[in-house]
Design an enzyme around this catalytic site. Structure first.
Site, PDB file in Angstrom:
ATOM      1  N   LYS A 113      -2.957  16.319  -2.664  1.00  8.37           N
ATOM      2  CA  LYS A 113      -2.000  15.654  -3.537  1.00  8.37           C
ATOM      3  C   LYS A 113      -1.930  16.410  -4.863  1.00  8.37           C
ATOM      4  CE  LYS A 113      -0.667  10.949  -4.859  1.00  8.37           C
ATOM      5  NZ  LYS A 113      -1.033   9.511  -4.807  1.00  8.37           N
TER       6      LYS A 113
ATOM      7  N   GLU B 112      -1.745  -6.400   2.124  1.00 10.26           N
ATOM      8  CA  GLU B 112      -1.620  -7.585   1.283  1.00 10.26           C
ATOM      9  C   GLU B 112      -1.961  -8.859   2.027  1.00 10.26           C
ATOM     10  OE1 GLU B 112       0.978  -4.316  -0.251  1.00 10.26           O
ATOM     11  OE2 GLU B 112       0.675  -5.245   1.720  1.00 10.26           O
TER      12      GLU B 112
ATOM     13  N   ARG C 166       4.695  -9.688   1.114  1.00  9.93           N
ATOM     14  CA  ARG C 166       4.128  -9.308   2.403  1.00  9.93           C
ATOM     15  C   ARG C 166       2.956 -10.213   2.813  1.00  9.93           C
ATOM     16  NH1 ARG C 166       3.608  -2.848   2.391  1.00  9.93           N
ATOM     17  NH2 ARG C 166       4.485  -3.072   4.472  1.00  9.93           N
TER      18      ARG C 166
END
Length: 620
Positions: free
Chosen positions: A277, A360, A388
Site C-alpha cells: 500500500k 459490522e 449493515r
C-alpha cells in the site's frame, strides 16, 4: 508521455513492455498530483497500479466485467478508462466519484463504497452470463481487508459450490484503513513467509510458463501434485476454488503473463497477489494509515496536516477516560480505529478493545454477547456502516434491551465520499426500533455528559454526531445532563426552531438578532421531550424543525407524530434532506441545496409570517 496516448483500455494492447512500465510511473505521478490537490484515497490506489494496468492489458473492458471491491483503489482504472481529462475533478463538486460508479462509466461494473460486496456481485454476473448464453470474463478484485467481511466469506462459499468460471484477485497488502485483524490475516502473513511457499511460487511460475490451450488440464494435475504441500494448507482449497499464488503484485510482466495463462480456466480461480500500500511514494509506504485518505498536501514536500480536533477524537478521549475508572467498559470497532478516534483508547486499554475487521454485523452481536454477561459494550461505528448491522441491532440487542451504546460517527452529509458514505438514514431506521434510545449532543461537553449517562442507564442507546471539528474539552470535565430533556438556547416570542444535531449552528444563525424567534437544542429524539413540545404547541408557537438527515422518517416526522399523539396542533415546517441520494461535494453547498442551512430556515420562518430581523451589522 505514454499516458497522453492512452484514451481507452484498448490502447494498452499496442504498447511495448517498456512503455507499459513507463506508463505505471506516469499513472502514479498523476494520482499523487491530483490527491495532493483534492485529497483522496492515495495509498490504496498507488498499491494497485500494476494490477490495473495488467488487467486492462489482458482483458477487454467494458465487455469483460472488472469489479473493484470498495473502489478506493481504482484511481488508475478511472484514468485508463476515458476519464483522465476529468480526473482532476475527483471527489469535487460536479466531478467524478472517488469510487467506481455504474452511472459514471460503462467500464465501472458496480457502484461501491462499502467493502466485501464484489464477490457476490461477480457471482451474480457470472450466473447471468451463463444463463443468457453469453461469453465474457468476470473478474473481482478484492483486498485482504475486505476478506474480513462475512459477506465476502459467504460469497466464496457459494462461488466454490457453483463452479462458475470466475476469477477472483486477492490484493493482499495486509491493510484495510487500519492494519488488518483476524485469523485469515494471520494466516496470510504466516503463509507468505514459509520457505516452501516461496519455493512453490517459483515452481508454479515455471509450470505456468508451459501452459497452452491444449494443456489446461495440466493445471489441475499440477494442483493435485502440489496438494500436500500447498492446497490442503489454504482455505480456498476447502471451498473448491483453484488457487494460484502468492505472486508479486508489482511485477507487471509477471502479472500479465499469469493473467493470460489463467483467464480461460474453467470454474472459480483465485489469484493471490501481494502488494504494498502506497507503493512508489515513500511517505505513503512508510505510513499507509495516514496516507490512505489524506487531505491536500504539497507533493514535493509531503507532510502530515493536522485536521483539527474532531468529534471522533472527542469521543475517543471521553471513552478512554471513562474506561480508566470503569473496568466493565469494552470498546468495539469494525475496522475503524483511526477514523473513530480510538488509537489512544486501544493503546491505553488494549485488553478491553476489539477490532472485528470489516464485519459490522459481527461487531454488533459480539457487543450483545458482552452486554448479556455484565460488560458495558460501546460500539464505535460510522452511520453509513451501521446500516449493515440493522438486523443484529433489532434481533440481538433491542428485543432484550441489551445495554449497548452506539457511538454513531459521521452522521449526516460527509462531503467527498458521497452517496455511499452519507450517514443520512440512521434516525429513520433506528427510531422505529422499540427499546432503543437516540440522542445527539450539540458539542463535546454534551457528548461527554451523554456518554457517561448512557453507560449508567444500561440500555440500548445511539449517540449521533457528525464528521466535523469541535471544541476540545479539558480532561476530567464531566457535565451532568437531564436525560430526555431539550434545552432552550434562545427565547422566542412567536416561534421556535427545533434543531437536532449539526444543524444547530444554522438555527442560531437564522434566529440571530430576531427576538420573535427562539432556538431549542432538541438533543433527545427518543425519548422526545413531549412536555416541552406540548408547552410550545399549547402556547401557540410556530415551529420549524431542522436536521441533517432524510426528512422522511426523521426528527421532524417524530415531532409531527408526537403532536398528533398528544392531540395537539401547531403550525410546523419540517426541514430535512430530500428524497434523493446526495453526491460528493461541499457539505455547506449540499446543506443549502437540501434546504437546511440558515438561509433556508429564514425562508421557512418567513412562510410562517416571521421575516428575519436585520442585524445592525447587516444594515451597515
Amino acid at each position: 508521455m505514454i499516458l497522453d496516448t492512452v484514451n481507452s483500455p484498448q490502447d494498452l494492447k499496442t504498447l511495448t513492455q517498456s512503455e507499459l512500465l513507463e506508463l505505471v510511473g506516469e499513472l502514479r505521478s498523476e494520482i499523487i498530483r491530483v490527491c495532493a490537490q483534492n485529497g483522496g484515497h492515495l495509498a490504496s490506489s498507488l498499491g494497485a497500479v500494476e494490477l490495473i494496468v495488467a488487467l486492462h492489458r489482458v482483458f477487454d473492458s467494458p465487455r469483460d466485467r472488472i469489479l473493484f471491491d470498495v473502489g478506493h483503489q481504482a484511481y488508475a482504472h478511472k484514468i485508463l478508462t476515458g476519464r483522465k481529462e476529468v480526473f482532476h475533478t475527483i471527489r469535487q463538486e460536479g466531478g467524478i466519484s472517488g469510487f467506481t460508479k455504474v452511472s459514471e462509466s460503462e467500464h465501472d461494473a458496480i457502484t461501491v463504497g462499502h467493502a466485501s460486496t464484489s464477490l457476490a456481485n461477480a457471482l451474480g454476473m457470472a450466473i447471468a452470463r451463463d444463463t443468457l448464453g453469453q461469453d465474457y470474463h468476470v473478474v473481482a478484485v478484492i483486498g485482504d481487508g475486505a476478506f474480513t467481511g462475512g459477506m465476502a466469506l459467504a460469497a466464496m462459499n457459494v462461488i466454490g459450490g457453483q463452479k462458475r468460471k470466475l476469477l477472483t484477485i486477492l490484493n493482499d497488502n495486509e491493510m484495510s484503513i487500519s492494519e488488518n485483524v483476524g485469523a485469515l490475516n494471520r494466516y496470510f502473513k504466516e503463509y507468505q513467509t514459509r520457505k516452501w511457499v516461496q519455493d512453490t511460487q517459483k515452481w508454479g511460475k515455471q509450470v505456468l510458463e508451459g501452459i497452452s490451450p491444449k494443456l489446461f488440464n495440466l493445471v489441475d494435475r499440477a494442483k493435485e501434485a502440489a496438494k500436500l504441500m500447498l492446497h490442503q494448507e489454504n482455505p480456498f482449497y476447502a471451498w473448491g476454488i483453484r488457487y494460484v499464488g502468492p505472486v508479486d503484485g508489482h511485477d507487471l510482466p509477471g502479472l500479465i503473463h499469469i493473467l493470460e495463462q489463467i483467464k480461460e480456466l474453467d470454474g472459480p480461480t483465485l489469484l493471490h497477489i501481494v502488494t504494498q500500500k502506497g507503493k512508489g511514494y515513500g511517505v505513503a509506504e512508510e505510513d499507509p494509515i495516514y496516507w490512505h485518505g489524506p487531505p491536500g498536501f504539497n507533493p514535493d514536500k509531503p507532510e502530515k496536516v493536522s485536521k483539527g480536533y474532531s468529534w471522533s477524537a472527542a469521543f475517543g478521549d471521553a471513552i478512554t477516560e471513562l474506561a480508566s475508572s470503569d473496568p466493565k467498559i469494552f470498546v468495539i470497532t469494525p475496522a475503524m480505529r483511526e477514523g473513530s478516534g480510538l488509537v489512544r483508547y486501544s493503546q491505553t486499554h488494549p485488553e478491553r478493545y476489539l477490532d472485528t475487521g470489516i464485519a459490522e454485523d459481527v461487531a454488533a452481536t459480539v457487543a450483545a454477547g458482552m452486554g448479556l454477561r455484565g460488560l458495558k459494550p460501546v460500539l464505535a461505528i460510522y452511520s453509513t456502516f451501521m446500516q449493515r448491522a440493522y438486523d443484529q441491532i433489532i434481533h440481538d440487542i433491542a428485543i432484550e434491551k441489551v445495554p449497548v451504546v452506539f457511538a454513531v460517527d459521521r452522521a449526516g452529509i460527509v462531503g467527498g465520499d458521497g452517496a455511499t458514505h452519507n450517514g443520512v438514514f440512521d434516525i429513520a431506521y433506528l427510531r422505529t426500533v422499540p427499546n432503543l434510545q437516540i440522542a445527539a449532543p450539540k458539542d463535546a461537553y454534551e457528548l461527554r455528559a451523554m456518554l457517561k449517562k448512557a453507560l449508567e442507564l444500561q440500555a440500548p442507546i445511539a449517540l449521533r454526531y457528525p464528521r466535523d471539528s469541535v471544541e476540545k474539552v479539558p480532561e476530567g470535565t464531566w457535565p451532568s445532563i437531564e436525560w430526555g430533556r431539550w434545552e432552550i438556547l434562545k427565547e422566542g416570542r412567536k416561534a421556535y426552531i427545533l434543531s437536532f444535531g449539526k444543524t444547530l449552528k444554522y438555527a442560531l444563525e437564522a434566529a440571530l438578532d430576531n427576538p420573535e424567534v427562539g432556538v431549542i437544542n432538541a438533543r433527545f429524539l427518543k425519548p422526545l421531550d413531549q412536555e416541552m413540545l406540548a408547552q410550545l404547541a399549547q402556547g401557540g408557537y410556530k415551529l420549524v424543525t431542522v436536521e441533517d438527515h432524510q426528512r422522511m422518517g426523521g426528527f421532524g416526522s417524530a415531532v409531527l407524530e408526537s403532536l398528533s399523539g398528544l392531540g395537539l396542533q401547531a403550525e410546523v415546517r419540517v426541514l430535512g434532506l430530500q428524497d434523493v441520494f446526495y453526491d460528493h461535494g461541499s457539505i455547506a453547498r449540499m446543506h443549502a441545496e437540501a434546504g437546511i442551512d440558515a438561509a433556508s430556515i429564514r425562508a421557512a420562518l418567513a412562510e410562517l409570517g416571521l421575516p428575519a430581523q436585520m442585524a445592525l451589522r447587516d444594515l451597515r
